[in-house]
Design an enzyme around this catalytic site. Sequence first.
Site, short mmCIF file in Angstrom:
data_model
loop_
_atom_site.label_atom_id
_atom_site.label_comp_id
_atom_site.label_asym_id
_atom_site.label_seq_id
_atom_site.Cartn_x
_atom_site.Cartn_y
_atom_site.Cartn_z
N ARG A 1 52.55 57.62 59.26
CA ARG A 1 53.82 57.64 59.97
C ARG A 1 54.84 58.55 59.28
O ARG A 1 55.58 59.27 59.93
CB ARG A 1 54.38 56.20 60.05
CG ARG A 1 55.63 56.08 60.88
CD ARG A 1 56.02 54.64 61.09
NE ARG A 1 56.59 54.06 59.89
CZ ARG A 1 57.00 52.79 59.79
NH1 ARG A 1 56.87 51.99 60.83
NH2 ARG A 1 57.52 52.33 58.69
N ARG B 1 64.94 38.94 56.40
CA ARG B 1 64.02 39.37 55.35
C ARG B 1 64.24 38.62 54.05
O ARG B 1 63.50 38.84 53.09
CB ARG B 1 64.23 40.86 55.08
CG ARG B 1 63.29 41.79 55.83
CD ARG B 1 63.77 43.21 55.56
NE ARG B 1 62.75 44.21 55.59
CZ ARG B 1 62.42 44.92 56.67
NH1 ARG B 1 62.99 44.68 57.82
NH2 ARG B 1 61.53 45.87 56.59
N LYS C 1 55.32 45.52 63.81
CA LYS C 1 56.38 44.66 64.36
C LYS C 1 57.11 45.36 65.50
O LYS C 1 57.35 44.77 66.55
CB LYS C 1 57.39 44.28 63.27
CG LYS C 1 56.82 43.52 62.09
CD LYS C 1 57.90 43.12 61.10
CE LYS C 1 58.60 44.30 60.42
NZ LYS C 1 57.76 45.02 59.44
N ARG D 1 59.98 59.85 58.41
CA ARG D 1 60.84 58.78 57.88
C ARG D 1 60.86 58.89 56.36
O ARG D 1 59.84 58.85 55.70
CB ARG D 1 60.31 57.41 58.31
CG ARG D 1 61.20 56.80 59.37
CD ARG D 1 60.74 55.46 59.78
NE ARG D 1 60.90 54.47 58.73
CZ ARG D 1 60.71 53.16 58.95
NH1 ARG D 1 60.36 52.75 60.13
NH2 ARG D 1 60.86 52.31 57.97
N ARG E 1 58.31 48.94 49.03
CA ARG E 1 58.64 48.13 50.21
C ARG E 1 57.65 46.99 50.40
O ARG E 1 58.03 45.88 50.78
CB ARG E 1 58.69 49.03 51.46
CG ARG E 1 60.01 49.80 51.52
CD ARG E 1 59.91 51.01 52.40
NE ARG E 1 59.53 50.67 53.75
CZ ARG E 1 58.85 51.48 54.56
NH1 ARG E 1 58.47 52.67 54.13
NH2 ARG E 1 58.56 51.09 55.77
P1 ADP Z 1 59.51 48.51 57.96
O1 ADP Z 1 59.34 47.11 58.45
O2 ADP Z 1 58.43 49.43 58.40
O3 ADP Z 1 59.75 48.59 56.48
P2 ADP Z 1 62.23 48.69 59.05
O4 ADP Z 1 62.65 49.73 60.01
O5 ADP Z 1 62.19 47.27 59.53
O6 ADP Z 1 60.80 49.16 58.60
O7 ADP Z 1 63.14 48.72 57.74
C1 ADP Z 1 63.39 49.92 57.04
C2 ADP Z 1 64.34 49.66 55.86
O8 ADP Z 1 65.61 49.19 56.36
C3 ADP Z 1 63.91 48.57 54.88
O9 ADP Z 1 63.02 49.07 53.88
C4 ADP Z 1 65.27 48.12 54.30
O10 ADP Z 1 65.74 49.02 53.33
C5 ADP Z 1 66.18 48.20 55.50
N1 ADP Z 1 66.24 46.91 56.24
C6 ADP Z 1 65.81 46.68 57.50
N2 ADP Z 1 66.01 45.40 57.86
C7 ADP Z 1 66.59 44.79 56.78
C8 ADP Z 1 67.03 43.47 56.50
N3 ADP Z 1 66.89 42.50 57.41
N4 ADP Z 1 67.56 43.22 55.27
C9 ADP Z 1 67.68 44.17 54.37
N5 ADP Z 1 67.28 45.43 54.56
C10 ADP Z 1 66.74 45.76 55.74
#
Ligand code: ADP
Length: 188
Positions: free
Chosen positions: A127, A88, A13, A133, A144
């Site tokens: 990654r 999400r 993404k 991370r 996740r």
């Molecule tokens: P990825 O899509 O690879 O899991 P992100 O950087 O989008 O990575 O998200 C990392 C973490 O940040 C998620 O696992 C969650 O804990 C938090 N997070 C990100 N966006 C949201 C959201 N829209 N609602 C709730 N938690 C979020």
Amino acid sequence: MRLLIMGPPGAGKGTQGELLAEHLGVRRLSTGEMLRDARAERTELGREAQRFMDAGELVPDAVVLGLVAQAMNGSGPTAGFILDGFPRTIPQAEGLSDLLARRGTPIDAVVLLKVPEEELVRRLTGRGAEEGRTDDDPATIGRRIQVYYAETEPVVRWYGETGVRVIEETGTGSIEEIQASLRERLSL
Ligand code: ADP
């Protein structure tokens, strides 16, 4: 152009969203990045978010909605954007639609990147080793992905049902091929 880019963790993404944002000259807003910034700055919100992120759980809706509303207020009413990693959950999607309805700027399309689970695990494990991370360790990765299927996949269906165009794209293949296909399908 106002787009959402959705898909499981590791689907690409951020990569595809950034390329599309550059091409369109619009902002890309990533809630994951906003939360990581807040965490790095050790703000109260960042500290609260950290325990959810490190456990592979979603940060509470109200926290994330607040961040997005704040970021949106910084852009003009008709400015385009790409949202990455948000919404999400269904309540986040409802909150976003209220926010956008007030601005008169609805979503044009949802891009859904599809990648098989074993490939997601492979990418995220790589990654974690490269970027350090903390949520890319094996146990958290599994959680996740589980949370994605339970909470976020229904959001994609919700958009389809509310009449928003959902573009499903295979997220395997080269970065360039995927980007080219997305631009073609979005007529960009
Ligand atoms: P990825 O899509 O690879 O899991 P992100 O950087 O989008 O990575 O998200 C990392 C973490 O940040 C998620 O696992 C969650 O804990 C938090 N997070 C990100 N966006 C949201 C959201 N829209 N609602 C709730 N938690 C979020």
